[in-house]
Design an enzyme around this catalytic site. Structure first.
Site, PDB file in Angstrom:
ATOM      1  N   GLN A 148      13.769 -10.281  -9.102  1.00 23.04           N
ATOM      2  CA  GLN A 148      12.396  -9.851  -8.812  1.00 23.04           C
ATOM      3  C   GLN A 148      12.475  -9.207  -7.436  1.00 23.04           C
ATOM      4  OE1 GLN A 148       9.395  -9.399 -10.190  1.00 23.04           O
ATOM      5  NE2 GLN A 148       8.733  -8.701  -8.195  1.00 23.04           N
ATOM      6  N   GLN A 150      10.497  -6.621  -5.988  1.00 23.53           N
ATOM      7  CA  GLN A 150       9.281  -6.341  -5.221  1.00 23.53           C
ATOM      8  C   GLN A 150       8.825  -7.622  -4.528  1.00 23.53           C
ATOM      9  OE1 GLN A 150       5.779  -5.096  -7.456  1.00 23.53           O
ATOM     10  NE2 GLN A 150       4.945  -3.973  -5.723  1.00 23.53           N
ATOM     11  N   GLY A 276       2.895 -12.456 -13.426  1.00 23.31           N
ATOM     12  CA  GLY A 276       2.521 -12.169 -14.803  1.00 23.31           C
ATOM     13  C   GLY A 276       3.480 -11.130 -15.360  1.00 23.31           C
ATOM     14  N   GLY A 277       3.617 -10.062 -14.595  1.00 28.97           N
ATOM     15  CA  GLY A 277       4.515  -8.999 -15.039  1.00 28.97           C
ATOM     16  C   GLY A 277       5.032  -8.209 -13.869  1.00 28.97           C
ATOM     17  N   MET A 278       6.132  -7.506 -14.101  1.00 25.75           N
ATOM     18  CA  MET A 278       6.720  -6.641 -13.079  1.00 25.75           C
ATOM     19  C   MET A 278       7.149  -5.346 -13.762  1.00 25.75           C
ATOM     20  SD  MET A 278       7.549  -6.042  -9.991  1.00 25.75           S
ATOM     21  CE  MET A 278       8.164  -4.412  -9.598  1.00 25.75           C
ATOM     22  N   GLU A 279       6.666  -4.247 -13.182  1.00 20.71           N
ATOM     23  CA  GLU A 279       6.777  -2.937 -13.821  1.00 20.71           C
ATOM     24  C   GLU A 279       8.135  -2.270 -13.659  1.00 20.71           C
ATOM     25  OE1 GLU A 279       4.993  -3.842 -11.154  1.00 20.71           O
ATOM     26  OE2 GLU A 279       4.782  -2.240  -9.679  1.00 20.71           O
ATOM     27  N   HIS A 303      -1.346  -3.064 -18.026  1.00 14.47           N
ATOM     28  CA  HIS A 303      -1.193  -2.954 -16.574  1.00 14.47           C
ATOM     29  C   HIS A 303       0.222  -2.490 -16.200  1.00 14.47           C
ATOM     30  CE1 HIS A 303      -2.042  -4.171 -12.345  1.00 14.47           C
ATOM     31  NE2 HIS A 303      -0.745  -4.356 -12.328  1.00 14.47           N
ATOM     32  N   GLU A 304       1.213  -3.212 -16.681  1.00 12.98           N
ATOM     33  CA  GLU A 304       2.589  -2.878 -16.280  1.00 12.98           C
ATOM     34  C   GLU A 304       2.981  -1.496 -16.793  1.00 12.98           C
ATOM     35  OE1 GLU A 304       3.397  -4.702 -14.028  1.00 12.98           O
ATOM     36  OE2 GLU A 304       2.236  -6.492 -14.477  1.00 12.98           O
ATOM     37  N   HIS A 307       1.712   1.276 -14.620  1.00 15.25           N
ATOM     38  CA  HIS A 307       2.522   1.504 -13.413  1.00 15.25           C
ATOM     39  C   HIS A 307       3.560   2.612 -13.611  1.00 15.25           C
ATOM     40  CE1 HIS A 307       1.313  -1.309 -10.333  1.00 15.25           C
ATOM     41  NE2 HIS A 307       1.452  -2.367 -11.106  1.00 15.25           N
ATOM     42  N   GLU A 326      -1.581  -0.673  -6.958  1.00 13.71           N
ATOM     43  CA  GLU A 326      -2.257  -1.672  -7.790  1.00 13.71           C
ATOM     44  C   GLU A 326      -3.693  -1.304  -8.173  1.00 13.71           C
ATOM     45  OE1 GLU A 326      -0.609  -3.767  -9.320  1.00 13.71           O
ATOM     46  OE2 GLU A 326       1.240  -3.840  -8.147  1.00 13.71           O
ATOM     47  N   ASP A 381       4.623 -10.115   0.495  1.00 12.76           N
ATOM     48  CA  ASP A 381       4.301 -11.008  -0.632  1.00 12.76           C
ATOM     49  C   ASP A 381       2.956 -11.699  -0.415  1.00 12.76           C
ATOM     50  OD1 ASP A 381       6.582 -10.438  -2.006  1.00 12.76           O
ATOM     51  OD2 ASP A 381       7.663 -12.243  -1.391  1.00 12.76           O
ATOM     52  N   TYR A 389      -6.064  -4.819  -5.685  1.00 12.20           N
ATOM     53  CA  TYR A 389      -6.270  -4.707  -7.131  1.00 12.20           C
ATOM     54  C   TYR A 389      -7.713  -4.342  -7.473  1.00 12.20           C
ATOM     55  CZ  TYR A 389      -1.702  -6.875  -8.035  1.00 12.20           C
ATOM     56  OH  TYR A 389      -0.353  -7.139  -8.095  1.00 12.20           O
TER      57      TYR A 389
HETATM   58  N1  BES Z   1       3.755  -5.187  -9.252  1.00  7.35           N
HETATM   59  C1  BES Z   1       2.988  -6.324  -9.549  1.00  7.35           C
HETATM   60  C2  BES Z   1       3.672  -7.626  -9.213  1.00  7.35           C
HETATM   61  C3  BES Z   1       4.042  -7.786  -7.752  1.00  7.35           C
HETATM   62  C4  BES Z   1       3.208  -7.371  -6.735  1.00  7.35           C
HETATM   63  C5  BES Z   1       5.229  -8.394  -7.403  1.00  7.35           C
HETATM   64  C6  BES Z   1       3.578  -7.529  -5.402  1.00  7.35           C
HETATM   65  C7  BES Z   1       5.592  -8.553  -6.085  1.00  7.35           C
HETATM   66  C8  BES Z   1       4.766  -8.124  -5.073  1.00  7.35           C
HETATM   67  C9  BES Z   1       2.575  -6.348 -11.020  1.00  7.35           C
HETATM   68  O1  BES Z   1       2.313  -5.096 -11.543  1.00  7.35           O
HETATM   69  C10 BES Z   1       1.286  -7.120 -11.108  1.00  7.35           C
HETATM   70  O2  BES Z   1       0.324  -6.692 -10.539  1.00  7.35           O
HETATM   71  N2  BES Z   1       1.294  -8.243 -11.824  1.00  7.35           N
HETATM   72  C11 BES Z   1       0.136  -9.091 -12.012  1.00  7.35           C
HETATM   73  C12 BES Z   1      -0.446  -8.926 -13.377  1.00  7.35           C
HETATM   74  C13 BES Z   1      -1.494  -7.914 -13.519  1.00  7.35           C
HETATM   75  C14 BES Z   1      -2.041  -7.934 -14.937  1.00  7.35           C
HETATM   76  C15 BES Z   1      -2.616  -7.996 -12.521  1.00  7.35           C
HETATM   77  C16 BES Z   1       0.569 -10.524 -11.922  1.00  7.35           C
HETATM   78  O3  BES Z   1       1.772 -10.764 -11.925  1.00  7.35           O
HETATM   79  O4  BES Z   1      -0.268 -11.389 -11.893  1.00  7.35           O
HETATM   80 ZN    ZN Z   2       0.552  -4.275 -10.775  1.00  9.29          ZN
END
Ligand code: BES
Ligand code: ZN
Length: 608
Positions: A148, A150, A276-279, A303-304, A307, A326, A381, A389
């Site tokens: 991971q 990011q 939740g997810g990583m793009e 969402h992903e 991105h 975001e 982080d 968002y």
């Molecule tokens: N890119 C983000 C995850 C992220 C952000 C990782 C900052 C590390 C640092 C990913 O696209 C994201 O926003 N995930 C969200 C889910 C989304 C549906 C809002 C999450 O993981 O909750």
């Molecule tokens: Zn995101």
């Protein structure tokens, strides 16, 4: 006029120049292409091998050193080459570690350098990797590894210019123990050697999109460009849950231009995945907690996938510009939902988002509420809040409402096309917005409080709200039931979507007695809910009400799931009372070894 121009140029230059979260010197010399050669060692929990960076010196510069970001890397040897094929040993130095940024690696450069090569291995506690034992996976037979990167964790597994302002293409050879299989954020090829795989990505990406996962994972196609990677017991369920992926991809393309990455696949990770997810390009990494069985949590995929335009194609140049990734992505996500699942679904998500945002704003400091945020000395982080968002989403929604959809869609499509494969700052976006939209329409410019949106806390007055009639009704039932005017068994839950359930629960008063929760639980079995989003919300309420029957499930939940968004509020709720605090500590002691460092980092802070 001239002064203005100079100011803009200065701003632009500065924006390229300064990323406070990287030690690297891309204003002098940049990585253009990376070749990775790594062996995955599950016994030692380490990657070892070498990386070769092809460099390009910025015109007019003659750098004497290359500065790379690293964190807890063991650097064995550095080499340089002036022709790209003959390498000689180079002097290097690893600076003292900073607790947020890691250590700068300085490599002495000859004149006309073309490439550097670094032999190294990672440490078992690399912040960007999680090594899982078989019992932490779905099928419990094989170990698992995932990265991971990011925001600034790529540096813990690859010495690189770890700033989103630098982009490069990459190739990789990865060796894994058979029968495990690796995937990366890249095109994948088998080789003639058992356990050796080759990858390549021809589109330039920033370091935070470098990704690797290794496990007993298998592939099942969905459409011609889409499919699922997951452990054997998960893959079919996930392919069913996400069967609309190809449709979603077509929906985005119809609005914002072609998908530029070839394939779009999703990897389902074990439940310790902290997000939740990583793009990751070509290969979104996702938590298994979205496999609800009824597609109710597919907004995560929307969402992903989004991105792939907002973030991966047009990328925030520093983490201060995170809302460009975001906020835009949440906007695209809801447009996808609207196209594929209808207006109602998109409205519900938007109203839920607004609600969450307003709640968070109440407890955030003013300087944390800015879209364009100063993160000097702050771990990026910690900037994953509802502001980039949901406030970012509202910024774009406001523009859409003022400009009209047709004009706004053309504007966004133009933004992606004109900045494709570039890293962009907030000032760059603002300049583009002025030029393409505001300067052409005085009425629009007057109605849109641009400066307030970007640089002020809170939300501007009189901005559009999204109202979902269905959620309005759910809130009405929350009032009725909590006020004892409606019986639990008379709630029209058969017709409720996950979003209506969530809204109903979130609309209940903060302090409900345990007896009321019991009433709801007896009628609708929330403690046994198979939907993790509903369950997480319910467990939080159960803690607040001290509703004992939910505690065993809560404990299992906290021990088996590491998604930070779910576990953080539960510990927070527990920590509010003395007996809860004891319980939190006892559970955390059992859960912590299974958590990813991003999640344990957050919870450690709270437990202090
Ligand atoms: N890119 C983000 C995850 C992220 C952000 C990782 C900052 C590390 C640092 C990913 O696209 C994201 O926003 N995930 C969200 C889910 C989304 C549906 C809002 C999450 O993981 O909750
Ligand atoms: Zn995101």
């Amino acid at each position: 006029m001239l002064l203005n121009l100079i100011l803009v140029l200065l701003l632009l230059q500065q924006s390229v120049r300064h990323d406070p979260h990287s030690y690297s010197n891309p204003q002098q010399i940049r990585i253009e292409h990376t070749d990775l050669n790594l062996k995955v060692d599950f016994d030692k929990k380490q990657l070892h091998g070498h990386v070769t960076h092809k460099l390009k010196t910025v015109e007019g510069q003659s750098p004497t050193e290359l500065v790379l970001d690293t964190r807890r890397l063991n650097i064995e040897r550095c080499e340089v080459s002036t022709d790209g094929s003959n390498f000689t040993t180079a002097k290097h130095q690893l600076d003292k570690e900073d607790h947020i940024l890691g250590s700068a690696l300085r490599i002495a450069l000859p004149q006309n350098v073309q490439s550097v090569r670094i032999y190294y291995h990672t440490s078992p506690e690399a912040s960007g990797l999680q090594w899982l034992n078989p019992n932490q996976t779905a099928d419990k037979k094989h170990p698992f590894l995932f990265s991971q990167s990011q925001a600034i964790h790529a540096r813990s597994w690859i010495p690189t210019q770890d700033t989103p302002g630098v982009r490069f293409t990459y190739d990789a050879f990865i060796d894994v123990p058979a029968p495990l299989q690796p995937v990366m954020s890249a095109d994948r090829h088998e080789t003639k050697m058992l356990g050796r795989y080759r990858f390549n990505l021809e589109q330039p990406i920033p370091a935070y999109l470098l990704a690797l996962a290794v496990g007993d994972i298998h592939f099942q196609p969905i459409g011609k460009r889409t499919g699922i990677w997951a452990e054997p017991s998960v893959v079919a369920k996930a392919a069913k849950e996400f069967e609309d992926m190809e449709l979603m991809l077509e929906a985005v393309e119809s609005m914002y231009g072609p998908y530029r990455w070839g394939r779009y696949d999703v990897l389902i990770l074990p439940p310790s995945f902290p997000f939740g997810g990583m793009e990751n390009p070509r290969m979104t990494f996702a938590t298994p907690t979205v496999l609800a069985g009824d597609k109710s949590l597919v907004s995560l995929i929307a969402h992903e996938m989004a991105h792939s335009w907002s973030g991966n194609l047009v990328t925030n140049a520093t983490w201060s510009d995170f809302w460009l990734n975001e906020g835009f992505t949440v906007y695209l996500e809801r447009r996808i939902l609207e196209k594929v699942y209808g207006k109602e679904r998109a409205e519900m998500e938007a109203q839920i988002g607004r609600n969450i945002l307003e709640k968070s704003l109440k407890t955030m400091k003013p300087k944390e509420q800015l879209l364009y945020i100063d993160l000097k000395g702050i771990d990026p982080d910690d900037n994953v809040t509802d502001v980039p968002y949901e406030k970012g989403f509202l910024f774009l929604l406001h523009l859409e409402k003022l400009a009209g959809r047709e004009r706004f869609d053309a504007f966004l499509k133009g933004w992606f096309a004109s900045h494709a494969f570039q890293s962009v700052t907030t000032p760059i976006f603002v300049a583009y917005l002025k030029k393409e939209l505001l300067d052409k329409d005085a009425a629009l410019a007057n109605a849109f409080p641009l400066e307030e949106w970007i640089n002020k806390p809170g939300l501007p007055k009189d901005i559009p709200t999204v109202v979902s009639p269905a959620l309005g009704k759910a809130a009405g039932f929350a009032k009725g039931w909590s006020g004892n005017a409606v019986l639990a068994q008379d709630l029209p839950v058969k017709k409720w979507s996950t979003q209506e359930w969530l809204y109903f629960l979130r609309s209940l008063p903060e302090s409900l007695p345990a007896s009321k929760l019991k009433e709801l639980d007896d009628a609708h079995h929330l403690t046994q809910s198979g939907n993790n989003e509903i369950l997480a919300q319910w467990l939080e309420m159960a803690i607040r009400a001290n509703y004992e029957p939910a505690y065993p499930r809560m404990e299992t939940f906290l021990i088996s799931i590491g998604r930070r968004l779910y576990v953080k509020p539960l510990y927070e709720a527990l920590l509010k009372t003395p007996s809860g605090k004891e319980r939190a500590k006892a559970i955390y002691a059992k859960a912590r070894p299974g958590y990813h460092s991003i999640t344990s980092g957050t919870i450690d802070e709270m437990m202090k």
